[in-house]
Write a protein that holds these residues in place. Structure first.
Motif, PDB file in Angstrom:
ATOM      1  N   TRP A 182      -6.214  -3.169   4.589  1.00 33.02           N
ATOM      2  CA  TRP A 182      -7.595  -3.041   4.129  1.00 33.02           C
ATOM      3  C   TRP A 182      -8.089  -1.600   4.246  1.00 33.02           C
ATOM      4  N   LEU A 183      -7.783  -0.962   5.384  1.00 30.93           N
ATOM      5  CA  LEU A 183      -8.237   0.417   5.602  1.00 30.93           C
ATOM      6  C   LEU A 183      -7.624   1.356   4.568  1.00 30.93           C
ATOM      7  N   ILE A 184      -6.339   1.192   4.287  1.00 35.54           N
ATOM      8  CA  ILE A 184      -5.674   2.057   3.307  1.00 35.54           C
ATOM      9  C   ILE A 184      -6.212   1.788   1.909  1.00 35.54           C
ATOM     10  N   GLN A 218       0.826  -1.208   0.000  1.00 34.49           N
ATOM     11  CA  GLN A 218       0.000   0.000   0.000  1.00 34.49           C
ATOM     12  C   GLN A 218       0.865   1.265   0.000  1.00 34.49           C
ATOM     13  N   GLY A 265      -9.077   0.866   1.058  1.00 35.32           N
ATOM     14  CA  GLY A 265     -10.436   1.378   0.905  1.00 35.32           C
ATOM     15  C   GLY A 265     -10.507   2.860   0.603  1.00 35.32           C
ATOM     16  N   VAL A 266      -9.417   3.604   0.847  1.00 31.98           N
ATOM     17  CA  VAL A 266      -9.473   5.057   0.666  1.00 31.98           C
ATOM     18  C   VAL A 266      -8.526   5.570  -0.421  1.00 31.98           C
ATOM     19  N   ARG A 267      -7.605   4.744  -0.896  1.00 35.46           N
ATOM     20  CA  ARG A 267      -6.683   5.229  -1.921  1.00 35.46           C
ATOM     21  C   ARG A 267      -7.166   4.823  -3.308  1.00 35.46           C
ATOM     22  N   ASP A 268      -6.648   5.504  -4.324  1.00 35.31           N
ATOM     23  CA  ASP A 268      -7.000   5.203  -5.707  1.00 35.31           C
ATOM     24  C   ASP A 268      -6.278   3.949  -6.183  1.00 35.31           C
TER      25      ASP A 268
END
Length: 540
Positions: free
Chosen positions: A260-262, A178, A264-267
């Protein structure tokens, strides 16, 4: 659930041969190790003698593990667990990056995200795939140990410790993917973290506290900063503790959650550490193939070079520990010291030689990556664009060979500088500067041989460049570093370049192996250049 299973089957099909190789290799190593202990160290007395020598020699502990008694199972666990966990960690990080950042680079992740699978379900499939892979690796270790008659409960715990470390680095690999913008960078950082865990475990074992019986030790503090050290704390075959497995599993789960959290918010295709803005025109210094090759590989070369420096600093920093051990208080130490003195060596010189063998492995890996970059450029089509300019194929290949050779010298040289700098201030005069630099120079021929042979594979069979390079290096380490311990026939061990690396012993040093390796390397490099003149670019 149906989509998840489809994605998982796709990963199984894609990795079927790689995964089979990893699992069978890990299981075979466990089986061979257990068999070698049975045949070579069949008596408690012989195992006790070896353990007492190991406790007196931190260099052995760096590569092996933490002694926990002379029982056959405990002795086997001491010899091989750290390397088994290292293999499981590398398998997991490569798997994680291959199915995350590498898929984003090629555009495959974006295509899958456009289906009902979305962006997060493929990541879940990768976690499932990696978890199953580590369960299989754990079962392979269990089967290898149990097949040689070791305690089944201890064998199961040893397998679980191997799989738990692999699961931990599965999470580490997905999290690193990520942050890094390229699969090459993600693989480099995540594999470096696996090696760091191995080194921290080694430092903890080498600086541990010996017990009065001379066959057991209490680990040093550094082991508790390593997932491999956590797995070692299970004490399989010597008491058995399950709770340390919670540490690597917990860290792996935390890394997976963060990934998972990253995600979900990055392109898609983006990274936490984004690429810096490019220049509109190239610098004047990039007007040659070798300068461009250096620009493309500078990051990885710097990484390998700093790894060599860190290894050198580690070797030097253990000088005081060696000096403390090298006292007349232990009968085993006195006997070992006398034997080494008869060969023109000291305990410190022995430790430095062992650690510099690891520096030689790092240099060989750096050399392989130089040639692998050639294949990557060719497969991506960028090599054809470069060769459309007034740049010949021979000049292109020769530039990478020169750069690879320079990188090898840099890695080994920085290892030597780090060791020399720290030993100079340690007060340990048992190894001279001349002997130290001889040890460093002795690592160059094997690494250069890997550079030249991989270049020859590149020109003869381009598609095999990357897998063949890593397989050859893995076999070289397996046969050269662990072959003697596993009782492998000398004729097979002689196939490893690391078997022929000279061990400086004053005027008695045999450099014939180094000269033979250099001769073969020069011939292989020359042959690769000759073949490159007639080879088409872009062939499969």
């Amino acid at each position: 659930m149906g989509v998840l299973l489809i994605l998982w089957r796709q990963r199984l099909r894609r990795d079927r041969w790689q995964l089979l190789g990893w699992v069978l290799g890990i299981g075979a190593f466990a089986l061979l190790a257990a068999s070698a202990v049975t045949s070579t160290y069949g008596s408690t007395a012989s195992r006790t003698e070896i353990l007492q020598v190991a406790v007196a020699t931190p260099a052995i502990l760096m590569l092996r593990g933490l002694p926990r008694g002379a029982d056959q199972g405990a002795f086997t666990f001491f010899l091989v667990y750290a390397f088994l966990a290292l293999l499981a960690g590398l398998m997991s990080t490569f798997l994680a990056v291959r199915h995350s950042r590498a898929d984003e680079e090629t555009g495959g992740a974006e295509l899958v995200a456009a289906t009902p699978a979305g962006r997060l379900l493929p990541n879940t499939a990768t976690v499932l795939h990696g978890t199953v892979a580590n369960i299989l690796a754990a079962l392979a270790v269990f089967a290898g140990f149990a097949a040689q008659g070791l305690d089944p409960q201890g064998a199961l715990l040893a397998g679980a410790a191997t799989g738990a470390v692999g699961f931990c680095f599965l999470g580490v690999g997905l999290l690193v993917a990520q942050f890094m913008g390229t699969s090459r960078g993600a693989n480099g950082v995540s594999s470096a973290l696996v090696v760091l865990a191995y080194v921290l475990r080694g430092i903890g074992d080498a600086t541990g506290t010996p017990h009065a019986d001379g066959t057991t030790m209490t680990e040093g503090a550094a082991s508790w900063f390593s997932p491999i050290g956590w797995g070692q704390q299970t004490f399989a075959f010597s008491g058995g503790r399950v709770w340390p497995l919670l540490l690597p599993v917990g860290l792996g789960a935390a890394c997976l959650t963060a990934a998972w959290l990253i995600l979900g918010v990055r392109d898609t295709g983006g990274s936490v550490w984004g690429a810096r803005r490019s220049r509109t025109s190239a610098r004047a210094g990039l007007n040659s193939p070798i300068a461009l090759a250096l620009r493309l590989q500078a990051g990885s070369i710097i990484g390998w070079a700093f790894s060599g420096l860190a290894l050198g600093l580690l070797a030097g920093s253990l000088g005081k520990a060696i000096a403390a051990v090298d006292t007349p208080g232990s009968g085993v130490t006195v006997a070992l010291r006398a034997m080494l003195r008869s060969q023109g060596m000291s305990l410190t010189q022995l430790m430095v030689s062992v650690l510099f063998l690891m520096a030689g492995v790092l240099a060989a890996a750096c050399a392989l990556q130089a040639v692998m970059r050639l294949r990557q450029e060719e497969a991506a089509g960028t090599a054809e664009l470069l060769l459309a300019a007034p740049v010949g194929r021979v000049r292109w290949l020769a530039g990478y060979l020169v750069l690879g050779a320079a990188a090898v010298v840099l890695v080994v040289g920085l290892a030597g500088v780090g060791t020399w700098a720290t030993l100079t201030g340690s007060g340990d005069e048992s190894i001279s500067a001349d002997a130290l630099w001889q040890i460093a120079v002795a690592q160059l021929p094997a690494a250069l041989l890997y550079l030249a042979v991989s270049a020859l594979v590149f020109v003869l069979w381009p598609a095999a460049t990357i897998p063949a390079g890593w397989v050859l290096l893995g076999l070289g380490v397996f046969l050269g570093v662990y072959g003697g311990m596993l009782g492998i026939d000398q004729s097979l061990r002689d196939l490893s370049p690391f078997t022929h690396t000279p061990v400086p012993q004053g005027d008695a040093t045999d450099w014939s192996g180094a000269w033979w390796m250099l001769t073969i390397a020069v011939l292989a490099a020359a042959l690769s250049i000759v073949v490159m003149r007639r080879r088409e670019v872009g062939t499969a």
